[in-house]
Write a protein that holds these residues in place. Structure first.
Motif, mmCIF file in Angstrom:
data_model
loop_
_atom_site.group_PDB
_atom_site.id
_atom_site.type_symbol
_atom_site.label_atom_id
_atom_site.label_comp_id
_atom_site.label_asym_id
_atom_site.label_seq_id
_atom_site.Cartn_x
_atom_site.Cartn_y
_atom_site.Cartn_z
ATOM 1 N N GLY A 1 0.806 -1.184 0.000
ATOM 2 C CA GLY A 1 0.000 0.000 0.000
ATOM 3 C C GLY A 1 0.856 1.258 0.000
ATOM 4 O O GLY A 1 2.082 1.219 -0.029
ATOM 5 N N THR A 2 0.212 2.360 0.030
ATOM 6 C CA THR A 2 0.856 3.671 0.045
ATOM 7 C C THR A 2 1.149 4.073 1.486
ATOM 8 O O THR A 2 0.348 3.830 2.378
ATOM 9 N N VAL A 3 2.313 4.729 1.702
ATOM 10 C CA VAL A 3 2.722 5.146 3.049
ATOM 11 C C VAL A 3 2.970 6.644 3.052
ATOM 12 O O VAL A 3 3.699 7.162 2.209
ATOM 13 N N VAL A 4 2.357 7.348 4.010
ATOM 14 C CA VAL A 4 2.599 8.774 4.220
ATOM 15 C C VAL A 4 3.149 8.898 5.639
ATOM 16 O O VAL A 4 2.461 8.576 6.606
ATOM 17 N N ASN A 5 4.392 9.363 5.769
ATOM 18 C CA ASN A 5 5.049 9.412 7.072
ATOM 19 C C ASN A 5 4.662 10.639 7.890
ATOM 20 O O ASN A 5 4.064 11.590 7.395
ATOM 21 N N GLU A 6 5.070 10.609 9.152
ATOM 22 C CA GLU A 6 4.720 11.630 10.142
ATOM 23 C C GLU A 6 5.198 13.020 9.741
ATOM 24 O O GLU A 6 6.282 13.195 9.199
ATOM 25 N N GLY A 7 4.367 14.004 10.015
ATOM 26 C CA GLY A 7 4.728 15.395 9.784
ATOM 27 C C GLY A 7 4.504 15.874 8.363
ATOM 28 O O GLY A 7 4.719 17.040 8.055
ATOM 29 N N THR A 8 4.052 14.999 7.488
ATOM 30 C CA THR A 8 3.795 15.368 6.094
ATOM 31 C C THR A 8 2.440 16.047 5.998
ATOM 32 O O THR A 8 1.501 15.667 6.681
ATOM 33 N N PHE A 9 2.346 17.059 5.145
ATOM 34 C CA PHE A 9 1.028 17.631 4.907
ATOM 35 C C PHE A 9 0.691 17.576 3.432
ATOM 36 O O PHE A 9 1.537 17.712 2.566
#
Length: 70
Positions: free
Chosen positions: A1-9
């Motif tokens: 799947g797709t991963v969006v890490n911490e602190g990203t907007f």
């Protein structure tokens, strides 16, 4: 799947002349977005692309598959 890490907007709107404009963002399958990144309106990330930590993607700089952008 797709991963969006911490602190990203992920920003889907802009304000121009006191009017909010909503714009799409396309994020493909198996995409990795590093920490503290910014994804701006009209951006598109192809399947399998990666965005390194503290990076920016906008409508005129589109990551392509199997490439890591810094």
């Amino acid at each position: 799947g797709t991963v969006v890490n911490e602190g990203t907007f992920i920003l889907t709107h802009t304000v121009e002349n006191r009017c909010a404009k909503i714009r799409p963002i396309t994020i493909g399958k198996r995409v990795t977005i590093g920490g503290l990144c910014a994804v701006l309106p009209d951006a598109a990330m192809e399947d399998g692309s990666s965005l390194a930590d503290m990076s920016l993607v906008s409508h005129d700089r589109l990551p392509i598959c199997a490439a890591v952008y810094r």
